[in-house]
Design a protein around this motif. Structure first.
Motif, PDB file in Angstrom:
ATOM      1  N   PRO A 309       0.821  -1.206   0.000  1.00  0.00           N
ATOM      2  CA  PRO A 309       0.000   0.000   0.000  1.00  0.00           C
ATOM      3  C   PRO A 309       0.857   1.260   0.000  1.00  0.00           C
ATOM      4  CG  PRO A 309       0.036  -0.976   2.192  1.00  0.00           C
ATOM      5  CD  PRO A 309       0.736  -1.943   1.282  1.00  0.00           C
ATOM      6  N   ILE A 310       0.318   2.326  -0.554  1.00  0.00           N
ATOM      7  CA  ILE A 310       0.970   3.633  -0.514  1.00  0.00           C
ATOM      8  C   ILE A 310       0.471   4.446   0.676  1.00  0.00           C
ATOM      9  CG2 ILE A 310       1.097   5.883  -1.693  1.00  0.00           C
ATOM     10  CD1 ILE A 310       3.023   3.885  -2.825  1.00  0.00           C
ATOM     11  N   VAL A 311      -0.848   4.442   0.903  1.00  0.00           N
ATOM     12  CA  VAL A 311      -1.456   5.258   1.962  1.00  0.00           C
ATOM     13  C   VAL A 311      -1.663   4.426   3.219  1.00  0.00           C
ATOM     14  CG1 VAL A 311      -3.410   6.724   2.586  1.00  0.00           C
ATOM     15  CG2 VAL A 311      -2.599   6.662   0.214  1.00  0.00           C
ATOM     16  N   TYR A 312      -1.149   4.944   4.335  1.00  0.00           N
ATOM     17  CA  TYR A 312      -1.327   4.331   5.648  1.00  0.00           C
ATOM     18  C   TYR A 312      -2.129   5.284   6.531  1.00  0.00           C
ATOM     19  CZ  TYR A 312       2.465   0.889   4.855  1.00  0.00           C
ATOM     20  OH  TYR A 312       3.255  -0.133   4.387  1.00  0.00           O
ATOM     21  N   ASN A 313      -3.120   4.759   7.230  1.00  0.00           N
ATOM     22  CA  ASN A 313      -3.827   5.565   8.226  1.00  0.00           C
ATOM     23  C   ASN A 313      -3.330   5.191   9.621  1.00  0.00           C
ATOM     24  OD1 ASN A 313      -5.633   7.546   9.051  1.00  0.00           O
ATOM     25  ND2 ASN A 313      -7.332   6.103   9.288  1.00  0.00           N
ATOM     26  N   THR A 314      -3.586   6.063  10.579  1.00  0.00           N
ATOM     27  CA  THR A 314      -3.102   5.847  11.948  1.00  0.00           C
ATOM     28  C   THR A 314      -4.241   5.461  12.882  1.00  0.00           C
ATOM     29  OG1 THR A 314      -1.253   7.393  11.672  1.00  0.00           O
ATOM     30  CG2 THR A 314      -1.956   6.934  13.918  1.00  0.00           C
ATOM     31  N   ILE A 315      -4.013   4.431  13.682  1.00  0.00           N
ATOM     32  CA  ILE A 315      -4.950   3.972  14.710  1.00  0.00           C
ATOM     33  C   ILE A 315      -4.346   4.278  16.074  1.00  0.00           C
ATOM     34  CG2 ILE A 315      -6.114   1.985  15.744  1.00  0.00           C
ATOM     35  CD1 ILE A 315      -7.260   2.712  13.049  1.00  0.00           C
ATOM     36  N   GLN A 316      -5.096   4.968  16.932  1.00  0.00           N
ATOM     37  CA  GLN A 316      -4.629   5.310  18.272  1.00  0.00           C
ATOM     38  C   GLN A 316      -5.240   4.336  19.284  1.00  0.00           C
ATOM     39  OE1 GLN A 316      -4.001   9.917  18.638  1.00  0.00           O
ATOM     40  NE2 GLN A 316      -5.984   9.599  17.660  1.00  0.00           N
ATOM     41  N   ALA A 317      -4.398   3.472  19.829  1.00  0.00           N
ATOM     42  CA  ALA A 317      -4.890   2.367  20.648  1.00  0.00           C
ATOM     43  C   ALA A 317      -5.383   2.798  22.014  1.00  0.00           C
ATOM     44  CB  ALA A 317      -3.794   1.307  20.807  1.00  0.00           C
ATOM     45  N   TYR A 318      -5.115   4.017  22.435  1.00  0.00           N
ATOM     46  CA  TYR A 318      -5.627   4.424  23.745  1.00  0.00           C
ATOM     47  C   TYR A 318      -7.107   4.773  23.706  1.00  0.00           C
ATOM     48  CZ  TYR A 318      -5.238   9.535  22.772  1.00  0.00           C
ATOM     49  OH  TYR A 318      -5.368  10.816  22.287  1.00  0.00           O
ATOM     50  N   LEU A 319      -7.703   4.806  22.522  1.00  0.00           N
ATOM     51  CA  LEU A 319      -9.137   5.042  22.390  1.00  0.00           C
ATOM     52  C   LEU A 319      -9.896   3.729  22.545  1.00  0.00           C
ATOM     53  CD1 LEU A 319      -9.121   7.495  19.358  1.00  0.00           C
ATOM     54  CD2 LEU A 319      -9.439   8.070  21.776  1.00  0.00           C
ATOM     55  N   ARG A 320     -10.989   3.765  23.280  1.00  0.00           N
ATOM     56  CA  ARG A 320     -11.737   2.546  23.577  1.00  0.00           C
ATOM     57  C   ARG A 320     -12.334   1.909  22.317  1.00  0.00           C
ATOM     58  NH1 ARG A 320     -13.662   5.585  28.036  1.00  0.00           N
ATOM     59  NH2 ARG A 320     -15.669   5.881  27.000  1.00  0.00           N
ATOM     60  N   ASP A 321     -12.588   2.707  21.288  1.00  0.00           N
ATOM     61  CA  ASP A 321     -13.188   2.155  20.071  1.00  0.00           C
ATOM     62  C   ASP A 321     -12.153   1.771  19.024  1.00  0.00           C
ATOM     63  OD1 ASP A 321     -12.362   4.695  19.315  1.00  0.00           O
ATOM     64  OD2 ASP A 321     -14.093   5.045  18.012  1.00  0.00           O
ATOM     65  N   ALA A 322     -10.854   1.853  19.366  1.00  0.00           N
ATOM     66  CA  ALA A 322      -9.799   1.645  18.365  1.00  0.00           C
ATOM     67  C   ALA A 322      -9.872   0.267  17.720  1.00  0.00           C
ATOM     68  CB  ALA A 322      -8.433   1.861  19.003  1.00  0.00           C
ATOM     69  N   GLY A 323      -9.996  -0.770  18.528  1.00  0.00           N
ATOM     70  CA  GLY A 323     -10.020  -2.125  18.003  1.00  0.00           C
ATOM     71  C   GLY A 323     -11.200  -2.371  17.075  1.00  0.00           C
ATOM     72  N   GLU A 324     -12.372  -1.901  17.473  1.00  0.00           N
ATOM     73  CA  GLU A 324     -13.563  -2.098  16.649  1.00  0.00           C
ATOM     74  C   GLU A 324     -13.435  -1.351  15.332  1.00  0.00           C
ATOM     75  OE1 GLU A 324     -17.005  -0.952  18.811  1.00  0.00           O
ATOM     76  OE2 GLU A 324     -16.784  -2.494  20.355  1.00  0.00           O
ATOM     77  N   ARG A 325     -12.980  -0.112  15.369  1.00  0.00           N
ATOM     78  CA  ARG A 325     -12.843   0.661  14.133  1.00  0.00           C
ATOM     79  C   ARG A 325     -11.802   0.041  13.206  1.00  0.00           C
ATOM     80  NH1 ARG A 325     -10.641   5.110  14.355  1.00  0.00           N
ATOM     81  NH2 ARG A 325     -10.045   5.251  16.550  1.00  0.00           N
ATOM     82  N   LEU A 326     -10.718  -0.463  13.785  1.00  0.00           N
ATOM     83  CA  LEU A 326      -9.695  -1.115  12.972  1.00  0.00           C
ATOM     84  C   LEU A 326     -10.271  -2.338  12.269  1.00  0.00           C
ATOM     85  CD1 LEU A 326      -6.800  -1.580  12.009  1.00  0.00           C
ATOM     86  CD2 LEU A 326      -6.359  -2.770  14.175  1.00  0.00           C
ATOM     87  N   HIS A 327     -10.989  -3.176  13.000  1.00  0.00           N
ATOM     88  CA  HIS A 327     -11.554  -4.382  12.396  1.00  0.00           C
ATOM     89  C   HIS A 327     -12.551  -4.028  11.289  1.00  0.00           C
ATOM     90  CE1 HIS A 327      -9.713  -6.570  15.713  1.00  0.00           C
ATOM     91  NE2 HIS A 327     -10.076  -7.702  15.133  1.00  0.00           N
ATOM     92  N   LEU A 328     -13.377  -3.002  11.512  1.00  0.00           N
ATOM     93  CA  LEU A 328     -14.351  -2.605  10.495  1.00  0.00           C
ATOM     94  C   LEU A 328     -13.661  -2.091   9.237  1.00  0.00           C
ATOM     95  CD1 LEU A 328     -17.014  -0.801  12.737  1.00  0.00           C
ATOM     96  CD2 LEU A 328     -17.317  -2.968  11.499  1.00  0.00           C
ATOM     97  N   ALA A 329     -12.609  -1.287   9.419  1.00  0.00           N
ATOM     98  CA  ALA A 329     -11.888  -0.757   8.256  1.00  0.00           C
ATOM     99  C   ALA A 329     -11.204  -1.881   7.480  1.00  0.00           C
ATOM    100  CB  ALA A 329     -10.865   0.283   8.713  1.00  0.00           C
ATOM    101  N   VAL A 330     -10.591  -2.814   8.203  1.00  0.00           N
ATOM    102  CA  VAL A 330      -9.930  -3.945   7.546  1.00  0.00           C
ATOM    103  C   VAL A 330     -10.954  -4.808   6.811  1.00  0.00           C
ATOM    104  CG1 VAL A 330      -8.706  -6.117   7.972  1.00  0.00           C
ATOM    105  CG2 VAL A 330      -7.935  -4.013   9.079  1.00  0.00           C
TER     106      VAL A 330
END
Length: 473
Positions: A309-330
């Motif tokens: 990939p060329i474009v990388y987005n950033t996930i901030q793990a200290y947010l309570r919704d980080a894991g859920e948002r990451l899984h949905l995006a993936v």
């Protein structure tokens, strides 16, 4: 131009690459290292470079115990200067005094200002920053790699723009950064970093975030200007920032948003043509929905290479919704067959997030405990490593100063039989910080990069103040 290197209205602590606080086994820090963990690098180290292990001889775990071996490639003069900077940053009253001076009327006097900036440049600036322009930063990247084998992430340090003229100016600086990265051997650098807040006015990002939140809360609410993107919310995402229906974007705001999309697309196109990965930095939750939206819509357009990939987005793990948002995006990326890159960090805005949520009568979106943050980071890390190892087009940048996460990732890489040199998984730490961890990961066979901001000395002051506050005792 209404542009600043970094926001000055609050101190971000901890930094997005840092652990919120060590838990479990001790994280290597300046106070626990036998020799200074935080150091700067000279233009050319006279000592031989650190050993680069071949794939079949790389360690299965990172070893941070032999500090003398880890720092063997660093000149003694640099170690001594780094020790001095560290000790100065660890003295609380000195940090407070320095912060006061930087914001006082003393900086209005040309003579005093010149003296202060000269002192800062020869100490903290040279320690934490890579130079005043892209060419100087590229030169520093080259010297760091030749001395240590650590790669560089080039980061044009401007972060905040309030008007279109500033956004256009910042875009040209980002394009120049890509040119500087392209001039380096591909072995020397890993990526460039862009801040959406520098190429789209903050006020517009807030408006777009409000409208995206309202669309998520109200299913029959549609946004005519919205481009195809991946999910930016989950059921646990903080939505309290938007309690009533926002006004639609005006015709002028829609034109501004189109211009912002054009800027990020110009940057992505330049990265695609130059084969330079682009990392989109994260911000606080009041702005993050718009940033995620722009990052993902850009990834859909420009992540055409199924292997990288060329474009990388950033996930901030200290947010309570980080894991859920990451899984949905993936999940959505896989559904659309779009390669995706992610940079995983812990987070930077804990105090400001708590203050804002409290002022609105809500609970902070940040995890309640440090351990929960560590657990979230490590779970997201494991998930992304598994995705990157199975032949899919995912790329992962594990940005952390936490040695426990480094050890866990090293162990997981061994379990998954990951090729440590294929570029799909790499580590990153801030330039001037956590060098023991950087060297340990490098000796274990991983690609490791230093996040290297550059820009004029006077605009780097807020960034340097945060580094000082992070290292004070």
């Amino acid at each position: 131009m209404a542009a600043r290197l970094l926001r000055t209205n609050f101190i971000r602590r901890p930094y997005r690459f840092s652990a919120l606080s060590p838990v479990g086994q001790p994280t290597v820090t300046a106070s626990t290292a036998v020799v200074p963990e935080i150091l700067s690098f000279g233009q050319q180290a006279p000592e031989p470079p650190v050993h680069h292990p071949k794939p079949n001889e790389a360690h299965h775990d990172i070893d941070l115990s032999d500090q003398a071996r880890l720092f063997a490639s660093v000149p003694t003069s640099d170690l001594l200067r780094s020790t001095a900077v560290l000790h100065a940053a660890a003295i609380g009253p000195m940090v407070d005094l320095g912060s006061w001076v930087m914001s006082s009327k003393l900086m209005d006097n040309a003579l005093t200002r010149g003296m202060v900036l000269g002192l800062v440049k020869s100490t903290f600036y040279d320690h934490f920053c890579a130079g005043e322009d892209a060419d100087a930063a590229a030169k520093r990247v080259r010297s760091v790699y030749e001395a240590t084998g650590l790669k560089g992430m080039l980061v044009y340090g401007v972060e905040h723009a309030d008007d279109a003229a500033s956004c256009d100016d910042n875009m040209h600086h980002f394009l120049r950064t890509i040119e500087a990265a392209k001039s380096l051997p591909t072995s020397h650098f890993s990526s460039v970093v862009v801040k959406i807040t520098a190429i789209c006015p903050i006020s517009l990002l807030k408006r777009v975030s409000d409208l995206l939140r309202w669309e998520y809360k109200t299913k029959n609410f549609k946004l005519s200007w919205k481009l195809k993107s991946f999910p930016v919310f989950s059921d646990s995402s903080p939505l309290y920032h938007t309690n009533s229906e926002p006004e639609p974007l005006t015709a002028e705001e829609e034109r501004e948003l189109e211009a912002a999309h054009a800027r990020i697309q110009d940057i992505c196109r330049k990265c695609q043509e130059s084969n330079v990965p682009l990392l989109v930095d994260a911000e606080d939750t009041i702005l993050q929905p718009a940033i995620d939206y722009m990052a993902y819509s850009s990834a859909i357009l420009f992540n055409a290479d199924k292997d990288r990939p060329i474009v990388y987005n950033t996930i901030q793990a200290y947010l309570r919704d980080a894991g859920e948002r990451l899984h949905l995006a993936v999940q959505e990326a896989e559904k659309e067959n779009v390669p995706m890159g992610f940079k995983l960090v812990r987070g930077a805005y804990m105090s400001s997030e708590a203050r804002l949520a409290d002022s609105l009568g809500h609970k902070s979106p940040v995890h309640d405990t440090i351990q929960n943050t560590h657990d979230c980071y490590n779970n997201c890390m494991t998930f992304l490593m598994e995705k990157a190892s199975n032949g899919s087009g995912f790329g992962v940048v594990l940005a952390t100063h936490n040695a426990d996460s480094g050890r866990l990732a090293s162990k997981k890489a061994s379990e998954l039989n990951i090729d440590k040199q294929n570029g799909k998984i790499e580590f990153a730490q801030l330039y001037g910080m956590s060098d023991a961890l950087s060297f340990g990961l490098k000796r274990a066979g991983f690609n490791v990069s230093k996040y290297m901001p550059f820009g004029p000395v006077e605009t780097a002051i807020p960034y340097l103040v945060r580094r000082a506050y992070e290292n004070r005792e």
